[in-house]
Design a protein around this motif. Sequence first.
Motif, PDB file in Angstrom:
ATOM      1  N   LEU A 161       3.863  31.845  -9.588  1.00 50.18           N
ATOM      2  CA  LEU A 161       4.374  32.710  -8.514  1.00 50.18           C
ATOM      3  C   LEU A 161       4.545  31.930  -7.219  1.00 50.18           C
ATOM      4  O   LEU A 161       5.574  32.042  -6.539  1.00 50.18           O
ATOM      5  CB  LEU A 161       3.422  33.883  -8.286  1.00 50.18           C
ATOM      6  CG  LEU A 161       3.558  35.097  -9.203  1.00 50.18           C
ATOM      7  CD1 LEU A 161       2.439  36.090  -8.923  1.00 50.18           C
ATOM      8  CD2 LEU A 161       4.915  35.757  -9.026  1.00 50.18           C
ATOM      9  N   PHE A 162       3.530  31.143  -6.864  1.00 53.29           N
ATOM     10  CA  PHE A 162       3.613  30.333  -5.653  1.00 53.29           C
ATOM     11  C   PHE A 162       4.787  29.348  -5.750  1.00 53.29           C
ATOM     12  O   PHE A 162       5.549  29.176  -4.795  1.00 53.29           O
ATOM     13  CB  PHE A 162       2.315  29.551  -5.425  1.00 53.29           C
ATOM     14  CG  PHE A 162       1.234  30.349  -4.754  1.00 53.29           C
ATOM     15  CD1 PHE A 162       1.493  31.121  -3.638  1.00 53.29           C
ATOM     16  CD2 PHE A 162      -0.076  30.300  -5.213  1.00 53.29           C
ATOM     17  CE1 PHE A 162       0.491  31.845  -3.003  1.00 53.29           C
ATOM     18  CE2 PHE A 162      -1.093  31.016  -4.588  1.00 53.29           C
ATOM     19  CZ  PHE A 162      -0.806  31.788  -3.487  1.00 53.29           C
ATOM     20  N   GLY A 163       4.926  28.691  -6.900  1.00 47.39           N
ATOM     21  CA  GLY A 163       6.011  27.728  -7.076  1.00 47.39           C
ATOM     22  C   GLY A 163       7.369  28.383  -6.959  1.00 47.39           C
ATOM     23  O   GLY A 163       8.284  27.849  -6.316  1.00 47.39           O
ATOM     24  N   LEU A 164       7.511  29.559  -7.563  1.00 53.30           N
ATOM     25  CA  LEU A 164       8.782  30.287  -7.489  1.00 53.30           C
ATOM     26  C   LEU A 164       9.070  30.723  -6.058  1.00 53.30           C
ATOM     27  O   LEU A 164      10.209  30.628  -5.578  1.00 53.30           O
ATOM     28  CB  LEU A 164       8.730  31.510  -8.418  1.00 53.30           C
ATOM     29  CG  LEU A 164      10.018  32.301  -8.606  1.00 53.30           C
ATOM     30  CD1 LEU A 164      11.136  31.412  -9.146  1.00 53.30           C
ATOM     31  CD2 LEU A 164       9.782  33.485  -9.539  1.00 53.30           C
ATOM     32  N   GLY A 165       8.037  31.178  -5.350  1.00 51.46           N
ATOM     33  CA  GLY A 165       8.214  31.562  -3.952  1.00 51.46           C
ATOM     34  C   GLY A 165       8.603  30.386  -3.081  1.00 51.46           C
ATOM     35  O   GLY A 165       9.445  30.501  -2.184  1.00 51.46           O
TER      36      GLY A 165
END
Length: 198
Positions: A161-165
């Motif tokens: 999720l962090f990487g996608l954000g």
Amino acid sequence: MADQQMSISEVLNSVIEAADGERLSVDDVMNAFGRRSYGPLLFLIGALSFSPLGGIPGASILFGSLVIILMAQYILRDSAPWVPGWILRQDAESGRACEAVDKAKPYLERMERVVRPRLEPFTKAPWTYAVAILIIVMGVTMFPLALVPWGVMAPSLVIALFGLGMMTSDGLLIAIGLGGSIASLAVTAWLLPIGLIF
């Protein structure tokens, strides 16, 4: 993080374009992303760790190490990440890599319809460095969770999720990741005693 914005389609196409030989190495993927590597790499590591690959003995330790190395550099360096040579040399058959990307592409492209730049203050300093430290904590939890079958799924999902954000400048995903990291730490505290018993 905002200066690394890439769409999911751009990430997938970069991986396919990098697979122009018989083998696709980590080095090929790194060269395809260049300075924008942090977000896509973090997303890919989280997604791979969340997949059945994360259940392979020792895989969670490798993925956790990669997350820590990547985010430590994000904090300390103002350039593309440095990755050890032995990791850069890891490769797979290009055909299989492209096949895996093709299978995932329809699902990820649907996700792209709802993932977009928003709440951008969360994608800029000082939030970026706070998030990077939290991601390192998630990576550290993957070491003891290696004792628990599929124990890394919670931190892996948060990392993805962090990487996608990061890569799409979606501050809402960063905010969700912040909440998810608290839940992941709670799950870790609950799972570890179980892993130690068995």
